[in-house]
Design a protein around this motif. Sequence first.
Motif, mmCIF file in Angstrom:
data_model
loop_
_atom_site.group_PDB
_atom_site.id
_atom_site.type_symbol
_atom_site.label_atom_id
_atom_site.label_comp_id
_atom_site.label_asym_id
_atom_site.label_seq_id
_atom_site.Cartn_x
_atom_site.Cartn_y
_atom_site.Cartn_z
ATOM 1 N N GLY A 263 0.796 -1.225 0.000
ATOM 2 C CA GLY A 263 0.000 0.000 0.000
ATOM 3 C C GLY A 263 0.825 1.269 0.000
ATOM 4 N N ASN A 264 1.845 1.350 0.842
ATOM 5 C CA ASN A 264 2.699 2.537 0.919
ATOM 6 C C ASN A 264 4.074 2.293 0.296
ATOM 7 O OD1 ASN A 264 0.761 4.084 2.410
ATOM 8 N ND2 ASN A 264 1.283 2.868 4.212
ATOM 9 N N ASN A 265 4.171 1.229 -0.479
ATOM 10 C CA ASN A 265 5.437 0.830 -1.083
ATOM 11 C C ASN A 265 5.134 0.327 -2.487
ATOM 12 O OD1 ASN A 265 8.033 -0.102 -1.644
ATOM 13 N ND2 ASN A 265 7.840 -1.937 -0.358
ATOM 14 N N LYS A 266 5.010 1.236 -3.428
ATOM 15 C CA LYS A 266 4.574 0.891 -4.779
ATOM 16 C C LYS A 266 5.486 -0.157 -5.393
ATOM 17 C CE LYS A 266 3.549 2.794 -9.344
ATOM 18 N NZ LYS A 266 3.582 4.000 -10.215
ATOM 19 N N LEU A 267 4.879 -1.268 -5.799
ATOM 20 C CA LEU A 267 5.631 -2.370 -6.389
ATOM 21 C C LEU A 267 6.043 -2.024 -7.816
ATOM 22 C CD1 LEU A 267 6.609 -5.332 -6.193
ATOM 23 C CD2 LEU A 267 4.346 -6.015 -7.042
ATOM 24 N N THR A 268 7.339 -2.062 -8.075
ATOM 25 C CA THR A 268 7.872 -1.819 -9.415
ATOM 26 C C THR A 268 8.932 -2.870 -9.716
ATOM 27 O OG1 THR A 268 9.683 -0.371 -8.683
ATOM 28 C CG2 THR A 268 7.535 0.675 -9.167
ATOM 29 N N ARG A 269 9.196 -3.098 -10.989
ATOM 30 C CA ARG A 269 10.249 -4.040 -11.329
ATOM 31 C C ARG A 269 11.602 -3.554 -10.821
ATOM 32 N NH1 ARG A 269 10.816 -8.571 -14.034
ATOM 33 N NH2 ARG A 269 8.647 -8.499 -14.726
ATOM 34 N N GLU A 270 11.817 -2.233 -10.874
ATOM 35 C CA GLU A 270 13.086 -1.680 -10.416
ATOM 36 C C GLU A 270 13.266 -1.894 -8.908
ATOM 37 O OE1 GLU A 270 11.897 0.186 -14.185
ATOM 38 O OE2 GLU A 270 10.869 -0.079 -12.263
ATOM 39 N N GLY A 271 12.189 -1.698 -8.148
ATOM 40 C CA GLY A 271 12.271 -1.934 -6.708
ATOM 41 C C GLY A 271 12.473 -3.391 -6.381
ATOM 42 N N PHE A 272 11.781 -4.249 -7.117
ATOM 43 C CA PHE A 272 11.921 -5.698 -6.933
ATOM 44 C C PHE A 272 13.347 -6.149 -7.227
ATOM 45 C CE2 PHE A 272 12.096 -9.883 -8.865
ATOM 46 C CZ PHE A 272 11.449 -10.686 -7.944
ATOM 47 N N GLU A 273 13.905 -5.684 -8.359
ATOM 48 C CA GLU A 273 15.259 -6.093 -8.737
ATOM 49 C C GLU A 273 16.292 -5.584 -7.733
ATOM 50 O OE1 GLU A 273 16.103 -8.241 -10.778
ATOM 51 O OE2 GLU A 273 14.332 -8.461 -12.046
ATOM 52 N N LEU A 274 16.058 -4.408 -7.185
ATOM 53 C CA LEU A 274 16.939 -3.888 -6.149
ATOM 54 C C LEU A 274 16.866 -4.779 -4.911
ATOM 55 C CD1 LEU A 274 18.796 -1.806 -4.823
ATOM 56 C CD2 LEU A 274 16.763 -0.382 -4.397
ATOM 57 N N GLY A 275 15.649 -5.168 -4.529
ATOM 58 C CA GLY A 275 15.487 -6.055 -3.376
ATOM 59 C C GLY A 275 16.138 -7.398 -3.588
#
Length: 348
Positions: free
Chosen positions: A52-64
């Motif tokens: 909800g307060n952490n928009k899921l993006t491919r860039e964020g996922f790949e960073l994680g």
Amino acid sequence: MKKKLTILSIVVFAGIITFISCKPDPSFEPKVEVPLTFNVPQGWPQPVYSFGNNKLTREGFELGRKLFYDGRLSRDNTISCGTCHQQFSGFAQIDHPVSHGIDDLLGPRNSPALFNLNWHPSFMWDGGINHIENQPVAPIQNPVEMDETLENVLTKLRNDATYRSMFKAAFGDETINTQRMSWAFAQFMGMMVSADSKYDKYKRGEAGGSMTTQELAGYEVYKQKCASCHKEPLFTDFSFRNNGLSVTSVNDSGRAHITQLTDDLYKFKMPSLRNLKYTWPYMHDGRFNSLDQVLNHYTTGIVQSATLDPSLKAGIALSSQEKEDLLLFLNTLNDEAFTKNPLFAEPK
């Protein structure tokens, strides 16, 4: 004649060049990536955490994902989250009763499997972490796991040009802080959904979900004798219970370590029954190497104590046939595709 051949050769050569030049160069074709989406499996409850307060993006996922597999998050740059949570073992640590951390130090507990984490209201065997975004901080700072400070981790990341670029791609600028690191971790770990076992296909009426007579019999045994603690479809109710294990020399107090309540002594979080084929050894301290040992514990090995779960006072009666059927059903909960999904594999 020679002049005609020369002219003909020039024409043919020009035609070949024209043909080649008209073909699309695959290296210049735009790469279209499918947007990353989080889907709640059919028939499942809504998750506790839904970005909800952490928009899921491919860039964020790949960073994680990069952070999850990076040993530089530990003091000596050798231990990553992926060291103790291996994909081929359902993101548990196969063949290790307890976690093996930095300097080959041993933790007091078995490394829990990681999947379907968005449904967890708390984390760790004792529930000491109450939010998925806070969970990675504990092993990073634990002296027998990764033994690093958050300040040092941030310094390492800020000094790395690749990380600066990835944080910018994920969050808009190169600022690297604990909040953004936690968001990236949560995007990767939150996407680790295991819901494609034979059981899942059976429930959805899909190909590959046909159950045998014995597996269905085992399903009935499960519903009668296991489902009160290991509820479908996640196969856990996330409660904390004393399941009658003998106390070892470690004297791990379980949930009481967090609540400081004697009523919580030796209570541990209910693990999921999914992916048991990959996540052995079993129990909070990894004392059992096989499911046969686990079932024998519940039938004849319950240790009586003041905080023993009431449902286990007399143990669980299981005939040899029921054990056999139950084990066959439990095998239908294994999600091989999850353990091989390249989306969750260590980046090359």
